[in-house]
Design an enzyme around this catalytic site. Sequence first.
Site, PDB file in Angstrom:
ATOM      1  N   HIS A 150      70.867  24.725   6.631  1.00 19.21           N
ATOM      2  CA  HIS A 150      69.808  23.474   7.549  1.00 19.21           C
ATOM      3  C   HIS A 150      70.127  21.847   7.104  1.00 19.21           C
ATOM      4  O   HIS A 150      70.002  21.469   6.000  1.00 19.21           O
ATOM      5  CB  HIS A 150      68.603  23.843   6.831  1.00 19.21           C
ATOM      6  CG  HIS A 150      67.065  23.318   7.656  1.00 19.21           C
ATOM      7  ND1 HIS A 150      66.887  22.011   7.676  1.00 19.21           N
ATOM      8  CD2 HIS A 150      66.600  24.268   8.058  1.00 19.21           C
ATOM      9  CE1 HIS A 150      65.815  22.020   8.419  1.00 19.21           C
ATOM     10  NE2 HIS A 150      65.085  22.917   8.742  1.00 19.21           N
ATOM     11  N   ARG A 169      60.700  16.333  12.403  1.00 19.37           N
ATOM     12  CA  ARG A 169      62.293  15.339  13.151  1.00 19.37           C
ATOM     13  C   ARG A 169      61.284  15.692  14.271  1.00 19.37           C
ATOM     14  O   ARG A 169      61.982  14.909  15.343  1.00 19.37           O
ATOM     15  CB  ARG A 169      63.463  16.319  12.918  1.00 19.37           C
ATOM     16  CG  ARG A 169      64.373  15.538  12.235  1.00 19.37           C
ATOM     17  CD  ARG A 169      65.738  16.168  12.229  1.00 19.37           C
ATOM     18  NE  ARG A 169      65.653  17.002  11.820  1.00 19.37           N
ATOM     19  CZ  ARG A 169      66.970  18.352  11.769  1.00 19.37           C
ATOM     20  NH1 ARG A 169      67.342  17.791  12.694  1.00 19.37           N
ATOM     21  NH2 ARG A 169      66.549  19.435  11.018  1.00 19.37           N
TER      22      ARG A 169
HETATM   23  O1  MEZ Z   1      63.302  28.653  11.729  1.00 21.64           O
HETATM   24  C1  MEZ Z   1      63.132  28.220  10.537  1.00 21.64           C
HETATM   25  O2  MEZ Z   1      64.178  28.237  10.077  1.00 21.64           O
HETATM   26  C2  MEZ Z   1      62.019  27.106  10.330  1.00 21.64           C
HETATM   27  C3  MEZ Z   1      61.158  27.580  11.488  1.00 21.64           C
HETATM   28  C4  MEZ Z   1      62.651  26.405   9.059  1.00 21.64           C
HETATM   29  C5  MEZ Z   1      61.877  24.811   9.255  1.00 21.64           C
HETATM   30  O3  MEZ Z   1      62.955  23.596   9.323  1.00 21.64           O
HETATM   31  O4  MEZ Z   1      60.589  24.478   9.089  1.00 21.64           O
END
Ligand code: MEZ
Length: 532
Positions: A318, A338
């Site tokens: 992420h 974002r």
């Molecule tokens: O789907 C995801 O991983 C999610 C909702 C993460 C996020 O950034 O909130």
Amino acid sequence: MYTEEMLASMKKVEAARERNTDLEPRRMTAEEKETLLATYHPDYKQGEFAVLQVGPNKGEKVPTELAALLQGKSRVADLTVDLTHPAYDVDVLVIGGGGAGASAAIEAHNAGANVMVVTKLRMGDANTMMAEGGIQAADKPNDSPAQHFLDAYGGGHFAAKKELLYKLVTEAPEAILWLNELGVEFDKAPDGTMITTHGGGTSRKRMHAAKDYSGAEIMRTLRDEVLNLQIPVVDFTAAIELVLDDKGHAAGAVLQNMETGEILVAKAKTVIIATGGAGRLHYQGFPTSNHYGATADGLVLGYRAGAKLLYADTLQYHPTGAAYPQQIFGALVTEKVRSLGAKLINAEGEAFMHPLETRDVSAASIIRECGDRGKGVKTPEGVGVWLDTPMIERKNGAGTIEKRIPAMLRMFGKYGIDIRKEPILVYPTLHYQNGGLDIDTDGQSGVENLFVAGEAVGGIHDRNRLMGNSLLDIIVFGRNAGQHAAAKAKQVTVGRLSLDHVQAFAAACRQAGIESDVVSPKLLPNYARKAR
Ligand code: MEZ
């Protein structure tokens, strides 16, 4: 508490904020993305993968840490397990107490099956709980499942299993209705319509949310439903190996009590693996946004029983894990930040990329900015770039942050950082296992009567999942697995229980020259400090 260097850089961010708020950084071209990923994305680092020597994916590469577990030593290797007197005998055994496991259990119960959930921690100790920004569904007039399909298919690099992705997107609106009916408190406008936002790679605003604790709200609701339906849940009990019957069909699991170590056997007509992800394996040394039990257990169990993996070499980092302060290092900073208008800014105060590129591209771009480009901000833990959160209220008005992302406000507020006034430092964090066990549209793996749902599945999202498609997949494929496992259970007569497959796998490892002392499944990460 910030270092001098951080404060000097923060001044540059503040000075450029007005200009950067209005700026629309261009999207990268397909060629630019390809080169970026190949050079900077962790999935492309050859030295971090090992080729499997044994099992259904022999000859294919997976992360080194996963290979060690898949070809490791079974927890039952030195035990004598009495398979003749199972402690539990059910129609459907669900392994895992997260969103997929709960959805599967609810639907199996509703289909009339005698279902039981085992979970190594507690019901709801799962990545579902940690998901923040929302769940996708094309249910607005300007949108369609076809549009959703195209976004996800392209974002994943055009190799998702089409029939699985089709199911995901076409059943998404119904999944939202189901959750709404069960009591999930989605964000709604005064007229009752659901508020939706963009995520990275979405061409329409289709992210439904419960502020920035969408996963926790969904998990709360599902857990309540499991409890209301009085579905038995055996907690603090891990599945440490699957049991097959003499026909080689899934027929239960060997369980281990996490506190006492007691070994028990559960016999079942069908089994559903819903054990979640692998963040706690900390691939390539990355921190993780995952819950404590995310150690890829289901992949190990399924693989040893003969189920094939798909895209197990691809992980999601992420883009915005917290890089500072140390206490929340790696924690998720939701993509919704974002979506609401915050941009990624380097140490020089430059908006260096479009904020809503897909996750793999965004993560690689941040890694490049902090690496070769030398435009990261040094932190005590490493390096990061700014996520300029004060832009959100410049764009949407005062009060937006408290209303839409209160969990972020609270998480940083605990450490004296007011995200309404100051930007925050972020760096990619290990977030999601894109690959997993291969399934058909019924949710069944290559092993008869063995179903899989949730993050343990591979192939739905190809090599890169879009935001909000994971909360969606645990519902769509959790429910689907529960329904099909319950239907299948009606036709099954379980034969003699056996662990021969575990012995056969160990023999194949020995033959391949692998004598491992890595015990698997891992169950929990080991953070104990080494004695000096
Ligand atoms: O789907 C995801 O991983 C999610 C909702 C993460 C996020 O950034 O909130």
